[in-house]
Design a protein around this motif. Sequence first.
Motif, PDB file in Angstrom:
ATOM      1  N   MET A 116       0.832  -1.206   0.000  1.00 26.04           N
ATOM      2  CA  MET A 116       0.000   0.000   0.000  1.00 26.04           C
ATOM      3  C   MET A 116       0.864   1.252   0.000  1.00 26.04           C
ATOM      4  SD  MET A 116      -2.807   1.569  -0.149  1.00 26.04           S
ATOM      5  CE  MET A 116      -4.200   0.477   0.153  1.00 26.04           C
ATOM      6  N   ALA A 117       1.963   1.207   0.735  1.00 29.94           N
ATOM      7  CA  ALA A 117       2.879   2.349   0.733  1.00 29.94           C
ATOM      8  C   ALA A 117       3.424   2.593  -0.670  1.00 29.94           C
ATOM      9  CB  ALA A 117       4.021   2.098   1.718  1.00 29.94           C
ATOM     10  N   MET A 118       3.803   1.514  -1.357  1.00 27.56           N
ATOM     11  CA  MET A 118       4.306   1.617  -2.726  1.00 27.56           C
ATOM     12  C   MET A 118       3.236   2.190  -3.652  1.00 27.56           C
ATOM     13  SD  MET A 118       5.770  -1.521  -5.111  1.00 27.56           S
ATOM     14  CE  MET A 118       6.543  -2.207  -3.654  1.00 27.56           C
TER      15      MET A 118
ATOM     16  N   ASP B 173      -7.020 -11.574   2.794  1.00 24.39           N
ATOM     17  CA  ASP B 173      -7.390 -10.650   3.870  1.00 24.39           C
ATOM     18  C   ASP B 173      -6.207 -10.119   4.678  1.00 24.39           C
ATOM     19  OD1 ASP B 173     -10.003 -10.895   3.111  1.00 24.39           O
ATOM     20  OD2 ASP B 173     -10.599 -12.187   4.773  1.00 24.39           O
ATOM     21  N   PRO B 174      -5.206 -10.939   5.030  1.00 24.83           N
ATOM     22  CA  PRO B 174      -4.087 -10.373   5.797  1.00 24.83           C
ATOM     23  C   PRO B 174      -3.408  -9.214   5.067  1.00 24.83           C
ATOM     24  CG  PRO B 174      -4.053 -12.761   5.954  1.00 24.83           C
ATOM     25  CD  PRO B 174      -5.096 -12.417   4.927  1.00 24.83           C
ATOM     26  N   ALA B 175      -3.227  -9.360   3.764  1.00 23.59           N
ATOM     27  CA  ALA B 175      -2.629  -8.268   2.986  1.00 23.59           C
ATOM     28  C   ALA B 175      -3.538  -7.047   2.981  1.00 23.59           C
ATOM     29  CB  ALA B 175      -2.362  -8.731   1.555  1.00 23.59           C
ATOM     30  N   ALA B 176      -4.848  -7.264   2.877  1.00 25.65           N
ATOM     31  CA  ALA B 176      -5.793  -6.142   2.900  1.00 25.65           C
ATOM     32  C   ALA B 176      -5.757  -5.428   4.245  1.00 25.65           C
ATOM     33  CB  ALA B 176      -7.206  -6.655   2.604  1.00 25.65           C
ATOM     34  N   PHE B 177      -5.659  -6.193   5.323  1.00 22.72           N
ATOM     35  CA  PHE B 177      -5.577  -5.582   6.655  1.00 22.72           C
ATOM     36  C   PHE B 177      -4.301  -4.756   6.786  1.00 22.72           C
ATOM     37  CE2 PHE B 177      -4.310  -5.563  11.121  1.00 22.72           C
ATOM     38  CZ  PHE B 177      -5.458  -5.070  11.718  1.00 22.72           C
ATOM     39  N   GLY B 178      -3.195  -5.279   6.269  1.00 27.30           N
ATOM     40  CA  GLY B 178      -1.953  -4.519   6.287  1.00 27.30           C
ATOM     41  C   GLY B 178      -2.076  -3.225   5.501  1.00 27.30           C
ATOM     42  N   ALA B 179      -2.795  -3.298   4.381  1.00 28.07           N
ATOM     43  CA  ALA B 179      -3.009  -2.096   3.577  1.00 28.07           C
ATOM     44  C   ALA B 179      -3.820  -1.065   4.357  1.00 28.07           C
ATOM     45  CB  ALA B 179      -3.732  -2.469   2.281  1.00 28.07           C
ATOM     46  N   MET B 180      -4.798  -1.508   5.113  1.00 33.19           N
ATOM     47  CA  MET B 180      -5.604  -0.576   5.911  1.00 33.19           C
ATOM     48  C   MET B 180      -4.757   0.095   6.990  1.00 33.19           C
ATOM     49  SD  MET B 180      -9.537  -1.898   6.272  1.00 33.19           S
ATOM     50  CE  MET B 180      -9.236  -3.243   7.402  1.00 33.19           C
ATOM     51  N   THR B 181      -3.828  -0.646   7.582  1.00 32.71           N
ATOM     52  CA  THR B 181      -2.990  -0.043   8.624  1.00 32.71           C
ATOM     53  C   THR B 181      -2.079   1.033   8.044  1.00 32.71           C
ATOM     54  OG1 THR B 181      -1.212  -1.702   8.411  1.00 32.71           O
ATOM     55  CG2 THR B 181      -2.998  -2.193   9.959  1.00 32.71           C
ATOM     56  N   GLU B 182      -1.615   0.834   6.815  1.00 32.82           N
ATOM     57  CA  GLU B 182      -0.782   1.855   6.175  1.00 32.82           C
ATOM     58  C   GLU B 182      -1.611   3.107   5.893  1.00 32.82           C
ATOM     59  OE1 GLU B 182       2.537   3.793   4.655  1.00 32.82           O
ATOM     60  OE2 GLU B 182       2.366   1.966   5.880  1.00 32.82           O
ATOM     61  N   CYS B 183      -2.850   2.912   5.481  1.00 29.69           N
ATOM     62  CA  CYS B 183      -3.732   4.067   5.273  1.00 29.69           C
ATOM     63  C   CYS B 183      -3.932   4.822   6.583  1.00 29.69           C
ATOM     64  CB  CYS B 183      -5.086   3.597   4.721  1.00 29.69           C
ATOM     65  SG  CYS B 183      -5.045   3.102   2.985  1.00 29.69           S
ATOM     66  N   ALA B 184      -4.127   4.087   7.674  1.00 24.54           N
ATOM     67  CA  ALA B 184      -4.316   4.729   8.975  1.00 24.54           C
ATOM     68  C   ALA B 184      -3.083   5.538   9.358  1.00 24.54           C
ATOM     69  CB  ALA B 184      -4.624   3.679  10.033  1.00 24.54           C
ATOM     70  N   ARG B 185      -1.893   4.997   9.095  1.00 29.78           N
ATOM     71  CA  ARG B 185      -0.652   5.707   9.430  1.00 29.78           C
ATOM     72  C   ARG B 185      -0.538   7.016   8.667  1.00 29.78           C
ATOM     73  NH1 ARG B 185       1.560   0.499  10.406  1.00 29.78           N
ATOM     74  NH2 ARG B 185       1.744   0.048   8.192  1.00 29.78           N
ATOM     75  N   ARG B 186      -1.087   7.049   7.450  1.00 31.34           N
ATOM     76  CA  ARG B 186      -0.967   8.239   6.606  1.00 31.34           C
ATOM     77  C   ARG B 186      -2.184   9.163   6.717  1.00 31.34           C
ATOM     78  NH1 ARG B 186       2.465   7.177   1.224  1.00 31.34           N
ATOM     79  NH2 ARG B 186       3.868   5.530   1.970  1.00 31.34           N
ATOM     80  N   GLY B 187      -3.098   8.837   7.601  1.00 32.97           N
ATOM     81  CA  GLY B 187      -4.270   9.680   7.756  1.00 32.97           C
ATOM     82  C   GLY B 187      -5.259   9.561   6.619  1.00 32.97           C
ATOM     83  N   ILE B 188      -5.223   8.434   5.904  1.00 37.71           N
ATOM     84  CA  ILE B 188      -6.148   8.192   4.793  1.00 37.71           C
ATOM     85  C   ILE B 188      -7.319   7.383   5.321  1.00 37.71           C
ATOM     86  CG2 ILE B 188      -6.426   7.019   2.570  1.00 37.71           C
ATOM     87  CD1 ILE B 188      -3.427   7.587   2.082  1.00 37.71           C
TER      88      ILE B 188
END
Length: 361
Positions: A231-233, A249-264
């Motif tokens: 997600m960062a990439m 799903d694990p990859a999708a959850f990781g993508a959501m955490t990256e969005c949370a870190r960036r305020g998305i």
Amino acid sequence: MKPTMKDVARAAGVSVMTVSRAFRRDASISATTRDRIRAVADELGYVLDSVASNLRSQRSGFVAVVIPSINNANFADTVGALTTEIEAAGMEVLLGRSNYDMAEEERLIGQLLRRQPEALVVTGGRHTDRARQMLAGAGIPVVETWDEPARPIGHTVGFSNAAAAAMMVGHLAERGYRRIAFVGGDSSFDTRGADRRRGFVAAMEARGLDASRLITVGPPPVSMREGAAAMAMLLDTLPDTEAVMAVADPAAFGAMTECARRGISVPEDMAIAGFGNFEIAAVAEPSLTTIDPFPARIGAETGALIVRRLRDGAGDGLGDGMGDGVPTLIRVEPQLVVRASTGADIFPDGAITSPRLPRSA
């Protein structure tokens, strides 16, 4: 003197055959009778000599199963349900792990067949030429699971991963998303992931949408950490992306955490969907839209199919020598599970309300 099966039969007031069935967990006798026979055997100190029994019957008493990973909850559910069916028929499961490597799967198939299993279950429909040759000539029930192979070797219990991915694309497109990306692992290893990616591309192109937003990270299985990295990439290179479908799903959850870190905000700024309906999908915040492939049902159907074939006495070159020469196809249709991560609020009864539209194109 060591007690024999005849001693147990005499003490329990049943035939030797009934005692034998009790130790095989044969469904033809009642649980009450089985428990009584085993209690008598315990009192006498009788222990079944399974090696001698199998030699007399010329049966190994086990079903071999090859899965890609032992730490994937979906495959664990499949094996668990399959094992329940196999054990109820008086057999055991011998498990092998291929680690998403077709060459390793080939080696395992060779090793397992040398031990003369009653049946062999593999994951997916793509194998090396040598593995296909061994499976086709095994002379026992062979079941390919988690797939609908174009050239089935024997029996099949599964679904089209490409069609399941297209279902998710259809959902995202219907909700108004256009710039959609796919996140997955190295498709040369994960054949089911490759099929999902193929289904994603085909469905996007069929709708006239750009199917080039493809992010590949590491070998399978794609972890939460790798999902976050993907997600960062994606955000760094294609920041106008509106929605993401992850291979699992694990990859999708990781993508959501990256969005949370960036305020998305998900789904207001970015919709995210997964695959597998893992437990984490329901408890994530927001809850994760996903595809439920019903892994336990795949395992239960596979186990029941094997038990039927063995009890019918069929043995064939399509896996078990079926007299009709026609392999069995059991299709387990995946289901779209819509949750908040793609713009819907889900209540406990499963109703979908309050749709949120994505950003304008």
